[in-house]
Design a protein around this motif. Structure first.
Motif, PDB file in Angstrom:
ATOM      1  N   LYS A   1       0.825  -1.200   0.000  1.00  0.00           N
ATOM      2  CA  LYS A   1       0.000   0.000   0.000  1.00  0.00           C
ATOM      3  C   LYS A   1       0.861   1.251   0.000  1.00  0.00           C
ATOM      4  N   ASP A   2       1.967   1.219   0.757  1.00  0.00           N
ATOM      5  CA  ASP A   2       2.838   2.383   0.843  1.00  0.00           C
ATOM      6  C   ASP A   2       3.468   2.698  -0.511  1.00  0.00           C
ATOM      7  N   LEU A   3       3.882   1.652  -1.228  1.00  0.00           N
ATOM      8  CA  LEU A   3       4.519   1.860  -2.521  1.00  0.00           C
ATOM      9  C   LEU A   3       3.532   2.407  -3.554  1.00  0.00           C
ATOM     10  N   VAL A   4       2.317   1.866  -3.541  1.00  0.00           N
ATOM     11  CA  VAL A   4       1.295   2.344  -4.478  1.00  0.00           C
ATOM     12  C   VAL A   4       0.976   3.816  -4.199  1.00  0.00           C
ATOM     13  N   GLN A   5       0.842   4.140  -2.912  1.00  0.00           N
ATOM     14  CA  GLN A   5       0.528   5.518  -2.531  1.00  0.00           C
ATOM     15  C   GLN A   5       1.645   6.466  -2.942  1.00  0.00           C
ATOM     16  N   ARG A   6       2.889   6.053  -2.749  1.00  0.00           N
ATOM     17  CA  ARG A   6       4.019   6.914  -3.090  1.00  0.00           C
ATOM     18  C   ARG A   6       4.149   7.070  -4.611  1.00  0.00           C
ATOM     19  N   ALA A   7       3.896   5.980  -5.341  1.00  0.00           N
ATOM     20  CA  ALA A   7       3.975   6.060  -6.807  1.00  0.00           C
ATOM     21  C   ALA A   7       2.883   6.974  -7.353  1.00  0.00           C
ATOM     22  N   PHE A   8       1.687   6.898  -6.729  1.00  0.00           N
ATOM     23  CA  PHE A   8       0.594   7.781  -7.150  1.00  0.00           C
ATOM     24  C   PHE A   8       0.982   9.241  -6.914  1.00  0.00           C
ATOM     25  N   ALA A   9       1.549   9.520  -5.736  1.00  0.00           N
ATOM     26  CA  ALA A   9       1.982  10.881  -5.425  1.00  0.00           C
ATOM     27  C   ALA A   9       3.057  11.340  -6.401  1.00  0.00           C
ATOM     28  N   PHE A  10       3.964  10.408  -6.747  1.00  0.00           N
ATOM     29  CA  PHE A  10       5.061  10.747  -7.649  1.00  0.00           C
ATOM     30  C   PHE A  10       4.533  11.154  -9.025  1.00  0.00           C
ATOM     31  N   LYS A  11       3.522  10.430  -9.517  1.00  0.00           N
ATOM     32  CA  LYS A  11       2.942  10.758 -10.821  1.00  0.00           C
ATOM     33  C   LYS A  11       2.306  12.150 -10.798  1.00  0.00           C
ATOM     34  N   LEU A  12       1.623  12.457  -9.710  1.00  0.00           N
ATOM     35  CA  LEU A  12       1.006  13.778  -9.615  1.00  0.00           C
ATOM     36  C   LEU A  12       2.062  14.874  -9.536  1.00  0.00           C
ATOM     37  N   LEU A  13       3.139  14.591  -8.800  1.00  0.00           N
ATOM     38  CA  LEU A  13       4.198  15.591  -8.665  1.00  0.00           C
ATOM     39  C   LEU A  13       4.873  15.871 -10.000  1.00  0.00           C
ATOM     40  N   ARG A  14       5.000  14.846 -10.831  1.00  0.00           N
ATOM     41  CA  ARG A  14       5.650  15.027 -12.131  1.00  0.00           C
ATOM     42  C   ARG A  14       4.824  15.915 -13.052  1.00  0.00           C
ATOM     43  N   CYS A  15       3.519  16.032 -12.769  1.00  0.00           N
ATOM     44  CA  CYS A  15       2.650  16.884 -13.585  1.00  0.00           C
ATOM     45  C   CYS A  15       2.548  18.301 -13.032  1.00  0.00           C
ATOM     46  N   MET A  16       3.200  18.547 -11.920  1.00  0.00           N
ATOM     47  CA  MET A  16       3.081  19.873 -11.321  1.00  0.00           C
ATOM     48  C   MET A  16       3.955  20.863 -12.063  1.00  0.00           C
ATOM     49  N   SER A  17       3.362  21.971 -12.459  1.00  0.00           N
ATOM     50  CA  SER A  17       4.046  22.944 -13.297  1.00  0.00           C
ATOM     51  C   SER A  17       4.584  24.097 -12.467  1.00  0.00           C
ATOM     52  N   THR A  18       5.495  24.872 -13.101  1.00  0.00           N
ATOM     53  CA  THR A  18       5.967  26.096 -12.450  1.00  0.00           C
ATOM     54  C   THR A  18       4.844  27.106 -12.306  1.00  0.00           C
ATOM     55  N   SER A  19       3.745  26.879 -13.044  1.00  0.00           N
ATOM     56  CA  SER A  19       2.604  27.786 -12.919  1.00  0.00           C
ATOM     57  C   SER A  19       1.715  27.437 -11.741  1.00  0.00           C
ATOM     58  N   HIS A  20       2.042  26.345 -11.044  1.00  0.00           N
ATOM     59  CA  HIS A  20       1.242  25.938  -9.890  1.00  0.00           C
ATOM     60  C   HIS A  20       1.269  27.030  -8.821  1.00  0.00           C
ATOM     61  N   PRO A  21       0.100  27.411  -8.285  1.00  0.00           N
ATOM     62  CA  PRO A  21       0.066  28.524  -7.321  1.00  0.00           C
ATOM     63  C   PRO A  21       0.886  28.286  -6.070  1.00  0.00           C
ATOM     64  N   LEU A  22       1.007  27.022  -5.640  1.00  0.00           N
ATOM     65  CA  LEU A  22       1.755  26.763  -4.410  1.00  0.00           C
ATOM     66  C   LEU A  22       3.258  26.978  -4.598  1.00  0.00           C
ATOM     67  N   VAL A  23       3.723  26.902  -5.849  1.00  0.00           N
ATOM     68  CA  VAL A  23       5.142  27.140  -6.093  1.00  0.00           C
ATOM     69  C   VAL A  23       5.525  28.540  -5.629  1.00  0.00           C
ATOM     70  N   LYS A  24       4.608  29.487  -5.825  1.00  0.00           N
ATOM     71  CA  LYS A  24       4.883  30.868  -5.440  1.00  0.00           C
ATOM     72  C   LYS A  24       4.898  31.054  -3.926  1.00  0.00           C
ATOM     73  N   GLN A  25       4.326  30.070  -3.203  1.00  0.00           N
ATOM     74  CA  GLN A  25       4.191  30.218  -1.753  1.00  0.00           C
ATOM     75  C   GLN A  25       5.283  29.482  -0.958  1.00  0.00           C
ATOM     76  N   VAL A  26       6.217  28.839  -1.658  1.00  0.00           N
ATOM     77  CA  VAL A  26       7.279  28.109  -0.952  1.00  0.00           C
ATOM     78  C   VAL A  26       8.162  29.102  -0.208  1.00  0.00           C
ATOM     79  N   SER A  27       8.341  28.857   1.083  1.00  0.00           N
ATOM     80  CA  SER A  27       9.153  29.776   1.884  1.00  0.00           C
ATOM     81  C   SER A  27      10.637  29.546   1.603  1.00  0.00           C
ATOM     82  N   TYR A  28      11.453  30.579   1.886  1.00  0.00           N
ATOM     83  CA  TYR A  28      12.890  30.459   1.660  1.00  0.00           C
ATOM     84  C   TYR A  28      13.488  29.406   2.594  1.00  0.00           C
TER      85      TYR A  28
END
Length: 576
Positions: A486-513
């Motif tokens: 279950k842990d591997l499936v969950q992590r792989a699912f998260a990984f696929k979503l992360l690979r689709c995250m763009s620089t235009s994602h709003p949270l990218v602008k909110q990352v603290s230094y």
């Protein structure tokens, strides 16, 4: 109305009986097996109720009892000739009785039934009178007459059986002959098309009264008073709007009045309609103000969100409890508001979209010079800096497009590394995307500007966790998902979503230094991407006592800034 004459019941020999031409039932439409069964029944019990007909030229033409007449002919071939009682009536009365009987008969085909309504003698009758004659409702009569109003060429196809009565009913709902011709071509290619499919295609493209938001504001009486026309759908319950522009005008007038009244009641300078076609979300909106000091605003911006902190606490992060307490302390003062003196110089903007949907934006910044000047004078809006005389100096201090792209990549990398540690955060983020709570329509994207891999040229620290998950993701294509943990499936699912995250994602602008520094230490090569004036400013801001650096080369300044960062001196490069 004349009283009916007493019926004349006579026993008529079979050779005098003819099926009346007004009887629409054709020989082809009669079930021969059922006819044989009827003949057997007559042979046993006889004719239980008289046939109905009229006397003409020595023959009796049967209008009610055509099937029994055919059955009697079958019996005559076997030498069986029972008595045949016939109710002989005046011709018109006999024909009307025949039509009423045929329409009430369950075995009558739709085409035979339609032929009754096409009789010339019924053309002048009202819907109500004809309904009484044939024992049908007035609505039913109107439906059949609607079909009979089709173009003559189409009606010929109906009567010839080339298109069904159901298909004809669908065609009768259409607006123009061109639409009818187009659908006839479809029917030729696909004879199985139903009348409901034709009708529904028209209904989907029409404005239906009561199912359109514009009808919630405009009453049917107001629409009719303005000359608007409606058309009832005889084959359904919908009421179709024929004059859409009239409805649009009435609706716009209503919304305009409402917006003006609202702007006055809420204290906005005015209500302003944004024309269709203009990007409504590009309209500049004043951000309002809150009760933070500058230091509190910076602190609140750097705190993770509430749901992130709660997730961290569930994972046993003790430090997150203190951060959450601080977040809850600051949150009430973070609420954005527009004081009355600010509202008095801002707009209530609105745009009327298709189907009557109204977009509203409070606090839109006006374009008029007078209102803008009031915002500048009240310190509600920062006055634009005057244009520099030398564009060259301005260019030196600005971030280059390449540097801005590099910073976006750095922030994206930091966000990915943090989220990969706890896959549940990624799933929570994705659920927020699905519910559109972030207010963005493309939180995850497959656009070309997505970044699938960390960029080594920026000195990223690619964690072992990322590498291991990347291997698991690659193996996922060839492995049985049910056999994975279950842990591997969950992590792989998260990984696929992360690979689709763009620089235009709003949270990218909110990352603290501070979050960024967990995964990346800017080296001299990266700092050299800044202009010399920018580097001098960064160093001076981080360490005011560092003076006399103006004569140093840019490479030396870049190394100095990198060294300061490696010693955890708080230095925030422009753009972070």
């Amino acid at each position: 109305m004349n009283a009916k004459a007493d019926p004349i019941i006579a026993i008529v020999p079979l050779d005098r009986l003819e099926i009346a031409p007004e009887n629409p039932r054709s020989d082809a439409s009669v079930d021969q097996a059922a006819l044989s069964h009827l003949a057997d029944n007559i042979a046993k019990v006889g004719i239980l109720s008289p046939l109905i007909g009229y006397d003409y030229g020595g023959k009796v033409f049967i209008t009610v009892g055509g099937r029994r007449t055919r059955a009697l002919r079958l019996l005559a071939e076997d030498g069986i000739t029972p008595d045949i009682p016939v109710d002989i009536r005046p011709q018109a009365e006999a024909i009307n009785a025949g039509h009423a009987e045929q329409l009430s008969h369950s075995l009558m085909s739709p085409l035979d039934e339609l032929k009754i309504f096409a009789r010339p003698e019924y053309a002048a009758a009202s819907d109500e009178d004809l309904a009484a004659l044939v024992a049908r409702s007035a609505r039913y009569v109107m439906q059949r007459r609607k079909i009979l109003s089709l173009p003559a060429a189409v009606l010929e196809k109906v009567m010839a059986g080339e298109i069904t009565v159901s298909q004809a009913a669908g065609l009768s709902c259409l607006d123009t002959e061109e639409q009818v011709e187009n659908w006839l071509a479809h029917i030729r290619n696909n004879p199985r098309i139903t009348g409901d499919e034709i009708r529904n295609s028209f209904i989907r493209g029409a404005v239906i009264w009561g199912k359109d938001k514009r009808c919630e504001e405009v009453s049917i009486d107001e629409y009719k008073a303005a000359g608007g026309r409606l058309q009832g759908d005889l084959f359904g319950d919908e009421i179709i709007v024929l004059d859409v522009e009239t409805l649009n005008t009435l609706f716009r007038d209503k919304i305009t009045a409402q917006m003006q009244e609202r702007a006055k009641a809420e204290g906005w300078f005015a209500a302003e309609e944004i024309e269709p076609g203009v990007d409504f979300y590009a309209i500049k909106r004043h951000p309002g103000c809150n009760d933070f000091t500058d230091e509190e605003a910076e602190e609140f911006d750097e705190l993770p969100s509430k749901w992130q902190l709660e997730a961290m606490i569930e994972e046993g992060d003790e430090a997150a409890e203190e951060l959450l307490a601080r977040y809850l302390e600051l949150e009430p003062r973070s609420k954005v508001r527009h004081p009355p003196e600010l509202k008095a110089n801002l707009l209530l903007a609105y745009q009327i979209g298709p189907g009557g949907y109204v977009n509203i934006r409070e606090g839109a910044i006006p374009n008029t010079k007078e209102q803008l000047e009031a915002l500048y004078e009240g310190h509600w809006l920062r006055r634009p800096e005057p244009v520099q005389e030398t564009a060259q100096e301005e260019k030196k201090d600005a971030l280059s497009a390449t540097l801005q792209a590099d910073i976006a990549r750095l922030k994206l990398h930091a966000l990915r590394m943090e989220l990969l540690r706890t896959p549940i955060k990624v799933q929570a983020l994705y659920l927020r995307h699905l519910s559109n709570r972030l207010g963005y329509t493309t939180t995850f994207t497959d656009r070309p500007d997505k970044i699938n891999e960390p960029d080594p040229s920026l000195g990223f620290a690619v964690t072992d966790l990322w590498a291991k998950t990347e291997e698991a993701d690659a193996a996922l294509h060839d492995a049985d998902i049910e056999g994975m943990s279950k842990d591997l499936v969950q992590r792989a699912f998260a990984f696929k979503l992360l690979r689709c995250m763009s620089t235009s994602h709003p949270l990218v602008k909110q990352v603290s230094y501070a979050e960024l520094r967990k995964f990346w230490a800017p080296d001299a090569a990266f700092m050299a991407r800044y202009s010399k004036p920018a580097l001098l400013d960064l160093i001076k801001t981080a360490s005011p006592e560092a003076t006399g650096n103006d004569n140093l080369k840019k490479s030396a300044l870049a190394q100095m800034a990198s060294d300061m960062l490696s010693k955890n001196v708080k230095i925030a490069p422009a753009g972070f």
